[in-house]
Scaffold this motif. Sequence first.
Motif: not given
Length: 278
Positions: A115-118, A126-132
């Motif tokens: 989330f610091i990178r975000k 899509t990247q947020e979902k993949e991170f999960l």
Amino acid sequence: MGADIFINQAFTSAINQYIVNKENESTPIFFSFPVMVIRTLTFIYGELDIINPFRTSNENRMGGFDTNITKFGFSIKKLQDFKKCFQSYFEAQTQGKPTNSFLLQIEKYLIDMFFIRKKAIQITETQEKEFLNYLYLSNNSNPYIQQEISIKNINTKELDLYYQTKYFESNHDFKILPYQKNTLIPEAYTTLGYTLENISIMDENTLEQLNLKILNFFRIDAEDKNKMEHLKQAIAYYKRYNNAFTTGNGYVDMLLLLSVIATVLMTIFVITVKTLGG
């Protein structure tokens, strides 16, 4: 430690396992927690930022592991603790001791990094979902991860809540202000033109004097045990009748109001001078 150790034994072992098994992603070891840590780091920062420092034994020189992990704003202090936690997990796992506390802290640090990178660089939905898929959350459908969660009885609720909190923070622009112990109810200040940020940076003496002025304005005894409840009622009355709160003497009302306004202006002046003066 020997010259072949990169950062510590935990990182050396996990990165080696990652490199050996990444061509065969169906192997259980590729989903073991240590390798998942490396996989999560490569997802957040890119494989080059993690593997190149390993190959060149560059932990903390320019372009090394530390520089890459902190480039978006993750603190060096947290990074050092992250390294220690990973080594503690490795040692506990090797000795057959409980590892859950280390695992949860490591996962929290990985969530922080993401989330610091975000915040620094735009991340797609899509990247947020993949991170999960990389986290030990209760809804992760990966059978290897679910098996480890079950065997080790990992507290996924704690991790779920932590992720949800960080996700919420990342989508809402707000800041947490310092808490002052001797504050009145927020409406007492906002009704008279103060912001809560003004209040948060006041010193205790200034705030105490302002509180007395406000209580006096609303004709409330500072020693009254029920002063907060009476203050709520007075503010409600004040707002309801369009600020027609009166002592019955217009001259006295004017003096009271001017006294509060003077305190507000003087305090803002003092705060401004302190801020500009460093």
